[in-house]
Design a protein around this motif. Structure first.
Motif, PDB file in Angstrom:
ATOM      1  N   ALA A   1       0.980  -1.105   0.206  1.00  0.00           N
ATOM      2  CA  ALA A   1       0.063  -0.079  -0.141  1.00  0.00           C
ATOM      3  C   ALA A   1       0.809   1.107  -0.136  1.00  0.00           C
ATOM      4  O   ALA A   1       0.606   2.253  -0.628  1.00  0.00           O
ATOM      5  CB  ALA A   1      -0.844  -0.021   1.190  1.00  0.00           C
ATOM      6  N   GLN A   2       1.937   1.260   0.850  1.00  0.00           N
ATOM      7  CA  GLN A   2       2.802   2.249   0.908  1.00  0.00           C
ATOM      8  C   GLN A   2       3.270   2.814  -0.258  1.00  0.00           C
ATOM      9  O   GLN A   2       3.580   4.126  -1.033  1.00  0.00           O
ATOM     10  CB  GLN A   2       3.994   2.104   1.947  1.00  0.00           C
ATOM     11  CG  GLN A   2       3.371   2.061   3.245  1.00  0.00           C
ATOM     12  CD  GLN A   2       4.390   1.087   4.077  1.00  0.00           C
ATOM     13  OE1 GLN A   2       5.517   0.952   3.819  1.00  0.00           O
ATOM     14  NE2 GLN A   2       3.848   0.791   5.205  1.00  0.00           N
ATOM     15  N   LEU A   3       3.863   1.613  -1.130  1.00  0.00           N
ATOM     16  CA  LEU A   3       4.520   1.543  -2.514  1.00  0.00           C
ATOM     17  C   LEU A   3       3.434   2.096  -3.563  1.00  0.00           C
ATOM     18  O   LEU A   3       3.852   3.067  -4.411  1.00  0.00           O
ATOM     19  CB  LEU A   3       5.112   0.336  -3.024  1.00  0.00           C
ATOM     20  CG  LEU A   3       6.464  -0.126  -2.244  1.00  0.00           C
ATOM     21  CD1 LEU A   3       6.770  -1.365  -2.507  1.00  0.00           C
ATOM     22  CD2 LEU A   3       7.486   0.817  -2.205  1.00  0.00           C
ATOM     23  N   PHE A   4       2.356   1.904  -3.273  1.00  0.00           N
ATOM     24  CA  PHE A   4       1.133   2.338  -4.338  1.00  0.00           C
ATOM     25  C   PHE A   4       0.967   3.801  -4.213  1.00  0.00           C
ATOM     26  O   PHE A   4       1.159   4.619  -5.317  1.00  0.00           O
ATOM     27  CB  PHE A   4      -0.313   1.617  -4.021  1.00  0.00           C
ATOM     28  CG  PHE A   4      -1.206   2.180  -4.766  1.00  0.00           C
ATOM     29  CD1 PHE A   4      -1.509   2.100  -6.197  1.00  0.00           C
ATOM     30  CD2 PHE A   4      -1.913   3.188  -3.946  1.00  0.00           C
ATOM     31  CE1 PHE A   4      -2.665   2.429  -6.521  1.00  0.00           C
ATOM     32  CE2 PHE A   4      -3.021   3.589  -4.917  1.00  0.00           C
ATOM     33  CZ  PHE A   4      -3.377   3.478  -5.924  1.00  0.00           C
ATOM     34  N   PHE A   5       0.973   4.328  -3.006  1.00  0.00           N
ATOM     35  CA  PHE A   5       0.778   5.876  -2.922  1.00  0.00           C
ATOM     36  C   PHE A   5       1.950   6.607  -3.043  1.00  0.00           C
ATOM     37  O   PHE A   5       1.965   7.670  -4.124  1.00  0.00           O
ATOM     38  CB  PHE A   5       0.493   6.170  -1.387  1.00  0.00           C
ATOM     39  CG  PHE A   5      -0.854   5.878  -0.983  1.00  0.00           C
ATOM     40  CD1 PHE A   5      -2.029   6.438  -1.402  1.00  0.00           C
ATOM     41  CD2 PHE A   5      -1.031   4.728  -0.088  1.00  0.00           C
ATOM     42  CE1 PHE A   5      -3.154   6.114  -1.080  1.00  0.00           C
ATOM     43  CE2 PHE A   5      -2.386   4.316   0.589  1.00  0.00           C
ATOM     44  CZ  PHE A   5      -3.358   5.125  -0.275  1.00  0.00           C
ATOM     45  N   SER A   7       4.254   5.654  -5.365  1.00  0.00           N
ATOM     46  CA  SER A   7       4.603   5.583  -6.894  1.00  0.00           C
ATOM     47  C   SER A   7       3.374   6.508  -7.499  1.00  0.00           C
ATOM     48  O   SER A   7       3.683   7.017  -8.966  1.00  0.00           O
ATOM     49  CB  SER A   7       4.226   3.947  -7.337  1.00  0.00           C
ATOM     50  OG  SER A   7       3.092   3.774  -7.234  1.00  0.00           O
ATOM     51  N   ASN A   8       2.413   6.831  -6.891  1.00  0.00           N
ATOM     52  CA  ASN A   8       1.433   7.871  -7.556  1.00  0.00           C
ATOM     53  C   ASN A   8       1.775   9.229  -7.016  1.00  0.00           C
ATOM     54  O   ASN A   8       0.792  10.310  -7.213  1.00  0.00           O
ATOM     55  CB  ASN A   8       0.069   7.287  -7.057  1.00  0.00           C
ATOM     56  CG  ASN A   8      -0.523   6.199  -8.091  1.00  0.00           C
ATOM     57  OD1 ASN A   8      -0.712   6.531  -9.150  1.00  0.00           O
ATOM     58  ND2 ASN A   8      -0.421   4.963  -7.515  1.00  0.00           N
ATOM     59  N   GLY A   9       2.904   9.503  -6.483  1.00  0.00           N
ATOM     60  CA  GLY A   9       3.200  10.792  -6.100  1.00  0.00           C
ATOM     61  C   GLY A   9       2.679  11.644  -4.831  1.00  0.00           C
ATOM     62  O   GLY A   9       2.848  12.702  -4.683  1.00  0.00           O
ATOM     63  N   LEU A  10       2.437  10.369  -4.136  1.00  0.00           N
ATOM     64  CA  LEU A  10       1.774  10.947  -2.574  1.00  0.00           C
ATOM     65  C   LEU A  10       2.864  10.813  -1.536  1.00  0.00           C
ATOM     66  O   LEU A  10       3.668   9.754  -1.813  1.00  0.00           O
ATOM     67  CB  LEU A  10       0.583  10.292  -2.251  1.00  0.00           C
ATOM     68  CG  LEU A  10      -0.667  10.574  -2.731  1.00  0.00           C
ATOM     69  CD1 LEU A  10      -0.849  10.031  -4.524  1.00  0.00           C
ATOM     70  CD2 LEU A  10      -2.151   9.994  -2.199  1.00  0.00           C
ATOM     71  N   SER A  11       2.701  11.691  -0.465  1.00  0.00           N
ATOM     72  CA  SER A  11       3.683  11.537   0.467  1.00  0.00           C
ATOM     73  C   SER A  11       3.240  10.573   1.514  1.00  0.00           C
ATOM     74  O   SER A  11       1.873  10.486   1.674  1.00  0.00           O
ATOM     75  CB  SER A  11       3.915  12.938   1.079  1.00  0.00           C
ATOM     76  OG  SER A  11       4.579  13.742   0.110  1.00  0.00           O
ATOM     77  N   VAL A  12       4.088   9.924   2.138  1.00  0.00           N
ATOM     78  CA  VAL A  12       3.511   8.803   3.100  1.00  0.00           C
ATOM     79  C   VAL A  12       4.302   8.918   4.596  1.00  0.00           C
ATOM     80  O   VAL A  12       5.543   9.257   4.456  1.00  0.00           O
ATOM     81  CB  VAL A  12       3.749   7.733   2.716  1.00  0.00           C
ATOM     82  CG1 VAL A  12       3.592   6.400   3.625  1.00  0.00           C
ATOM     83  CG2 VAL A  12       3.180   7.186   1.491  1.00  0.00           C
ATOM     84  N   GLY A  13       3.673   9.307   5.544  1.00  0.00           N
ATOM     85  CA  GLY A  13       4.099   9.496   6.989  1.00  0.00           C
ATOM     86  C   GLY A  13       3.891   8.052   7.711  1.00  0.00           C
ATOM     87  O   GLY A  13       2.817   7.691   7.711  1.00  0.00           O
ATOM     88  N   PHE A  14       4.649   8.278   9.000  1.00  0.00           N
ATOM     89  CA  PHE A  14       4.557   6.994   9.863  1.00  0.00           C
ATOM     90  C   PHE A  14       3.956   7.660  11.274  1.00  0.00           C
ATOM     91  O   PHE A  14       4.880   8.710  11.748  1.00  0.00           O
ATOM     92  CB  PHE A  14       5.556   6.179   9.907  1.00  0.00           C
ATOM     93  CG  PHE A  14       5.752   5.541   8.463  1.00  0.00           C
ATOM     94  CD1 PHE A  14       5.134   4.030   8.134  1.00  0.00           C
ATOM     95  CD2 PHE A  14       6.597   6.107   7.765  1.00  0.00           C
ATOM     96  CE1 PHE A  14       5.351   3.705   7.074  1.00  0.00           C
ATOM     97  CE2 PHE A  14       6.613   5.345   6.262  1.00  0.00           C
ATOM     98  CZ  PHE A  14       6.144   4.146   5.924  1.00  0.00           C
ATOM     99  N   ALA A  15       3.075   6.994  11.994  1.00  0.00           N
ATOM    100  CA  ALA A  15       2.888   7.574  13.349  1.00  0.00           C
ATOM    101  C   ALA A  15       3.077   6.394  14.499  1.00  0.00           C
ATOM    102  O   ALA A  15       2.958   5.296  14.022  1.00  0.00           O
ATOM    103  CB  ALA A  15       1.591   8.168  13.327  1.00  0.00           C
ATOM    104  N   SER A  16       3.071   6.653  15.680  1.00  0.00           N
ATOM    105  CA  SER A  16       3.019   5.881  16.685  1.00  0.00           C
ATOM    106  C   SER A  16       1.837   6.094  17.528  1.00  0.00           C
ATOM    107  O   SER A  16       1.498   7.285  17.841  1.00  0.00           O
ATOM    108  CB  SER A  16       4.495   5.935  17.557  1.00  0.00           C
ATOM    109  OG  SER A  16       4.220   5.242  18.982  1.00  0.00           O
ATOM    110  N   ILE A  17       1.418   5.097  18.232  1.00  0.00           N
ATOM    111  CA  ILE A  17       0.044   5.354  19.165  1.00  0.00           C
ATOM    112  C   ILE A  17       0.613   6.039  20.478  1.00  0.00           C
ATOM    113  O   ILE A  17      -0.084   6.844  20.810  1.00  0.00           O
ATOM    114  CB  ILE A  17      -0.431   3.986  19.706  1.00  0.00           C
ATOM    115  CG1 ILE A  17      -1.971   4.195  20.342  1.00  0.00           C
ATOM    116  CG2 ILE A  17       0.429   3.082  20.555  1.00  0.00           C
ATOM    117  CD1 ILE A  17      -2.710   2.823  20.524  1.00  0.00           C
ATOM    118  N   GLN A  18       1.814   6.024  20.617  1.00  0.00           N
ATOM    119  CA  GLN A  18       2.156   7.030  22.025  1.00  0.00           C
ATOM    120  C   GLN A  18       2.498   8.525  21.497  1.00  0.00           C
ATOM    121  O   GLN A  18       2.475   9.347  22.395  1.00  0.00           O
ATOM    122  CB  GLN A  18       3.555   6.434  22.525  1.00  0.00           C
ATOM    123  CG  GLN A  18       3.317   5.276  23.393  1.00  0.00           C
ATOM    124  CD  GLN A  18       3.415   3.844  22.523  1.00  0.00           C
ATOM    125  OE1 GLN A  18       4.104   3.932  21.467  1.00  0.00           O
ATOM    126  NE2 GLN A  18       2.669   2.873  23.145  1.00  0.00           N
TER     127      GLN A  18
END
Length: 385
Positions: A1-5, A7-18
């Motif tokens: 899913a991350q690679l799909f976004f 590859s379509n020019g979208l930025s991807v961020g990651f978050a933690s529950i804390q």
């Protein structure tokens, strides 16, 4: 899913529950949370995160009578008009905008999976934040894909229809009394077929033969999940074979079903129900909601105790158990489904201590092993590990 976004020019961020929101426990005062910093437009989440967001909002609202009345009026109106697929620009401006800021202010879609999402939480998040909340269903063994809700689906409690190229069928599970001939809708174990199904488990021939089948050139995977198929093709997850146990009374109970109902209790942040098949009742291990536990402590004149001391206090435990029984009765749980005893756990359940998965699913066996001494005490000396 991350690679799909990506590859379509979208930025991807990651978050933690804390560190998810500005008020998350893992942040120093004044530090912005991941959502405020990233300001996403599409967000993925497991149900536990959405449950915590709902609990946080309700805790804040309940502090003020005016806030409760204000919230009830606008939420009911938003819920009514959204049910018919109508937009509510005035309500969005006055009501929803205040909540949207907590998610960064731009979220339009939340995709949720990994565990069942309660209809109440689904409705709550969707209407408070004025967004599309899509439930999906899939497993690692099926390349994480099977079903997902459409953007115009206003229902709750469903995981949508099968994706293109994916086949889904139900088969009888006699032991649990689920059959494809059930009325009004067929019920049974969910079996997924198609090119998305993996080849099997690495170096585990026995488990592969148990879970994977091939019929007419189509590879099928037996999920162990129990579903109900509706006339419009939407699937509803109603149970899980591995989470069903038989008590000494001969009655079958679903641990996951009980946990879903108990999470409606304001004192509960997370819960794991445990049942010994040689006993006639279940017990529960509870991660308490700290703010609600503190409020109970204030009422019982125990405000000077630490969080750990509160968790070990018999009066506090009795107060939480009383609340649980009220919620269970309201949810129409059967007597054998209501925990007879509980333990309030002061330690966090995190992927780092292997008590939950990275998707925050319960690791039941690990939790059982971790609290084995407590299980022994709660069931008495007759308990057999």
């Amino acid at each position: 899913a991350q690679l799909f976004f990506i590859s379509n020019g979208l930025s991807v961020g990651f978050a933690s529950i804390q560190t998810l929101t500005d008020k998350s426990t893992g942040l120093k005062k004044g530090i912005k949370g991941d959502l405020t910093t990233l300001r996403p437009t599409i967000m993925t989440a497991v149900p536990l995160i959405l449950d915590r967001i709902q609990n946080a909002i309700e805790s804040t609202i309940n502090k003020s009578r005016f806030a409760r009345i204000f919230f009830a009026i606008f939420f009911s109106q938003k819920k009514f008009w959204s049910y018919y697929g109508l937009d509510t620009p005035l309500i969005n401006l006055i009501f929803c905008r205040k909540f949207k800021a907590a998610l960064g202010g731009r979220v339009k879609i939340i995709a949720c999976g990994g565990a069942p999402l309660s209809p109440e939480t689904h409705q709550f998040i969707r209407n408070c934040f004025d967004l599309k909340l899509l439930q999906g269903y899939g497993l690692t063994e099926t390349s994480a894909s099977a079903t997902i809700m459409s953007l115009d689906d206003t229902s709750v409690g469903f995981v949508g229809q099968p994706l293109d190229g994916i086949q889904i069928k139900l088969i009888d599970w006699e032991e649990g009394n689920y059959k494809v001939t059930d009325k009004p809708n067929p019920r049974g174990e969910i079996v997924i077929g198609g090119h998305n199904v993996t080849n099997g488990y690495y170096k585990n021939e026995t488990l592969t033969k148990e879970s994977y089948k091939e019929e007419n050139g189509v590879k099928w995977f037996l999920t162990g999940d129990i579903g109900e198929m509706f006339p419009n093709g939407s699937l509803k997850i109603i149970d899980r074979k591995k989470d069903i146990i038989k008590l000494s009374t001969g009655e079958y109970i679903s641990l996951a079903k009980i946990e879903a109902e108990l999470k409606k209790c304001p004192f509960i942040a997370n819960v794991c129900v445990y049942g010994d098949s040689s006993k006639e009742y279940v017990i529960a291990f509870i991660i308490p909601n700290a703010s609600h536990l503190k409020s109970l402590a204030d009422k019982l004149s125990k405000s000077g105790l630490s969080f750990k001391e509160l968790c070990n206090d018999s009066e506090i435990t009795a107060g939480v158990l009383q609340s649980i029984r009220q919620i269970a009765k309201h949810s129409k749980l059967h007597k054998v489904e209501i925990p007879n005893k509980i333990k309030l756990c002061s330690e966090e359940w995190l992927p780092e201590n292997n008590l939950v998965t990275s998707a925050l699913k319960l690791r039941r066996k690990n939790i059982q092993d971790f609290y084995q001494k407590d299980i022994h005490l709660m069931y008495g000396n007759e308990h057999k590990p």
